[in-house]
Design an enzyme around this catalytic site. Structure first.
Site, PDB file in Angstrom:
ATOM      1  N   CYS A  81       0.821  -1.215   0.000  1.00 20.70           N
ATOM      2  CA  CYS A  81       0.000   0.000   0.000  1.00 20.70           C
ATOM      3  C   CYS A  81       0.850   1.259   0.000  1.00 20.70           C
ATOM      4  O   CYS A  81       0.357   2.346  -0.276  1.00 20.70           O
ATOM      5  CB  CYS A  81      -0.945   0.014   1.199  1.00 20.70           C
ATOM      6  N   GLY A 118      -9.358 -10.404  -2.372  1.00 20.67           N
ATOM      7  CA  GLY A 118      -9.134 -11.201  -3.573  1.00 20.67           C
ATOM      8  C   GLY A 118      -7.984 -12.182  -3.476  1.00 20.67           C
ATOM      9  O   GLY A 118      -8.088 -13.311  -3.914  1.00 20.67           O
ATOM     10  N   ARG A 191     -23.016  -4.847   8.370  1.00 20.54           N
ATOM     11  CA  ARG A 191     -22.531  -6.221   8.302  1.00 20.54           C
ATOM     12  C   ARG A 191     -21.111  -6.324   8.854  1.00 20.54           C
ATOM     13  O   ARG A 191     -20.236  -5.543   8.504  1.00 20.54           O
ATOM     14  CB  ARG A 191     -22.568  -6.645   6.828  1.00 20.54           C
ATOM     15  N   CYS A 202     -14.216  -0.558   7.006  1.00 20.63           N
ATOM     16  CA  CYS A 202     -13.216  -1.079   6.062  1.00 20.63           C
ATOM     17  C   CYS A 202     -13.207  -0.152   4.853  1.00 20.63           C
ATOM     18  O   CYS A 202     -14.262   0.279   4.390  1.00 20.63           O
ATOM     19  CB  CYS A 202     -13.592  -2.479   5.584  1.00 20.63           C
ATOM     20  N   CYS A 203     -12.019   0.139   4.313  1.00 19.90           N
ATOM     21  CA  CYS A 203     -11.976   1.016   3.155  1.00 19.90           C
ATOM     22  C   CYS A 203     -12.554   0.290   1.939  1.00 19.90           C
ATOM     23  O   CYS A 203     -12.470  -0.929   1.844  1.00 19.90           O
ATOM     24  CB  CYS A 203     -10.553   1.485   2.884  1.00 19.90           C
TER      25      CYS A 203
END
Ligand SMILES: [Zn+2]
Lengths: 378, 144
Positions: A81, A118, A191, A202-203
């Site tokens: 990142c 992913g 959720r 979460c981003c």
């Protein structure tokens, strides 16, 4: 190292661009930065291009095909990142070393709907994901947040309030992927992804690009732009820790970088007018308040309750909306953070301007592991 | 026990990671740096704490430990059943283990920090040759 200045910045709105490819996104940001600087590609002497998911695809050279093949050196950077911020660091060193007068860093990423979940578990044969715990980011940052809860009694609500804050901030950022407010109840009841982070903690995944042009002092003086100086550029990796490789040490990485950054820039956390830090998850942002020294050890929860880190508070964090709402196209993020800080230091951040901002810090971490910190001064 | 070929057609139990030892008393093994005392799961070319190239001693690790932290994972990569409790367990030899905690409700109120846990093994899948792949898990320690 000689002084290095940011002359131009550009950023496209983060979001989804299914009809474009990565070099096109990168090209748009690069052109915005060139326009901002009052330059053309012919003025750029070195390009550092950050992109993670297409790390083998020579994105930098393909970017030049889009906007001008001038034969300059191109560095393609991948560093988790911290990819974009590492590209910026390469441009900084190119000029700071005296070898070049003008360098450009471009960060770009096209994630579509894939993203953080992913990788890792796609191949079941041989994978231990979900059997021997998890190495995926949601679980890693969930655990890092739970560790703070264990040590300091922090509550899930504290993390949720950070998401509320950053979403509120993003309503004033036209380049943010999302610009909608979230109330605490909506964040808490969303959720669950990986406790204690719900969906809105979460981003999001998305596409985006940002660019920055750095120059020597001599070049800076030729342009009628408010000078923004790069006070330091720090990069660290994980040192050994007792829970080595089981619990990625997102804190020590940042603490080491912060210590070096404050020393090199000659400023302390109390001097910062704004901070853009790596809130890939709400838990991460809370940890980094302490890691960057914005508050004392164990005080982050109290600081959240008392609004220390909101726009108008004593230590505004992620007034752009942060990764949580502005978005986190991996390779673009580090340069976008520089963009944000530069806009404030010039007084050009519009409705979200931190009034009178003189010193800003941009922080990125990538697992595992890389942490960059850049401190910029007006 | 012979390694490798399956000429006899006999199926074997295989550990999911090399640092899991099966047999009558399944346990994890660590490598300890003789110079600085750092303990690892898995091998190192040189010590990641002090950089010495060895020697490293193999040490059997306790099957009992305590829960350091966890997350309850509700969304994971495709094909991975959820929810599960992804945790870090500390063992008395000074090494930490990434694992799943089983036999607990996936509810923070039911998962106390520092909880004593014990290791068990279970078959999780078969490999291409039909061997049983055995993984380790931790669960709340029995009260004896
Ligand atoms: Zn050692």
């Amino acid at each position: 190292m000689r002084n290095v200045y940011v002359l131009g910045v550009g950023m496209i709105k983060f979001g989804r661009y299914p009809d474009k490819d990565v070099p096109e996104l990168a090209a748009q940001a690069a052109l915005l930065a060139l326009k901002d600087a009052g330059m053309t590609m012919k003025d750029i002497q070195l390009l550092a291009s950050g992109n993670l998911l297409q790390a083998g695809a020579m994105v930098g050279q393909r970017l030049l095909q889009q906007i001008g093949q001038t034969g300059i050196p191109v560095i393609n950077v991948a560093n988790a990142c911290a990819t974009g911020s590492t590209a910026f660091r390469e441009a900084y060193f190119a000029v700071g070393s005296g070898e070049y007068e003008v360098a450009m860093a471009v960060g770009s990423e096209q994630m579509g709907k894939a993203g953080l979940l992913g990788g890792g578990g796609a191949s079941r044969e041989g994978s231990v994901e979900g059997i021997l715990g998890s190495g995926l980011m949601p679980a890693v940052f969930g655990q890092a947040g739970v560790e703070h809860m264990r040590k300091h009694g922090t509550k899930m609500e504290h993390f949720a309030k950070i998401s509320v804050k950053n979403h509120k901030h993003s309503t004033k950022n036209p380049l943010s992927q999302y610009q909608n407010e979230m109330d605490l109840d909506a964040v808490m009841k969303a959720r669950m992804i990986a406790y204690p982070n719900t969906l809105y903690m979460c981003c999001p995944t998305g596409d985006g690009a940002a660019a920055a042009i750095v120059v020597s002092e001599a070049v800076m003086k030729k342009y009628a732009k408010k000078p923004v100086k790069v006070g330091c550029s720090v990069l660290t990796s994980d040192p050994w820790s007792d829970r080595d490789l089981t619990l990625p040490d997102v804190s020590t990485l940042t603490r080491t970088a912060a210590k070096q950054a404050y020393e090199r820039a000659g400023v302390g956390p109390e001097d910062l007018d704004l901070v853009e830090l790596h809130d890939c998850f709400a838990t991460a942002e809370l940890l980094h308040y302490e890691n960057l020294g914005l508050c004392k050890e164990g005080e982050a929860g109290r600081g959240v309750d008392e609004g220390w880190f909101a726009h108008g508070g004593k230590s505004p964090v992620n007034v752009s909306g942060g990764l949580l709402s502005k978005g986190h196209p991996l390779g673009a993020t580090g340069v976008a953070n520089i963009y944000e800080v530069v806009m404030h230091l010039r007084g050009e951040a519009g409705a979200r301007q931190v009034e009178g901002a003189k010193v800003g810090l941009a922080h990125v971490i990538g697992l595992g592991s890389a942490c960059t910190i850049h401190i910029l001064t007006a | 026990m012979a390694e490798g070929t399956q000429a006899s057609g006999e199926k074997k139990a295989r550990p999911i990671v090399p640092f899991l030892r099966l047999g009558d008393r399944p346990h994890l093994v660590g490598k300890k740096c003789d110079q600085c005392g750092a303990v690892y799961l898995g091998n190192r070319v040189a010590c990641s704490k002090c950089s010495t190239t060895g020697p490293f001693s193999e040490i059997p690790l306790s099957t009992k430990g305590s829960l350091w932290v966890y997350s309850i994972v509700h969304q994971s990569a495709p094909g991975i059943p959820t929810p599960y409790v992804a945790a870090i367990v500390d063992l008395p030899e000074g090494v930490s283990v990434r694992c799943n905690i089983i036999d607990v409700e996936p509810d923070p109120a039911k998962i106390p920090f520092g909880m004593p846990v014990e290791m068990i093994t279970r078959k999780v899948r078969e490999d291409k040759e039909g061997n049983d792949i055995i993984a380790f898990f931790f669960r709340p320690a029995s009260k004896n």
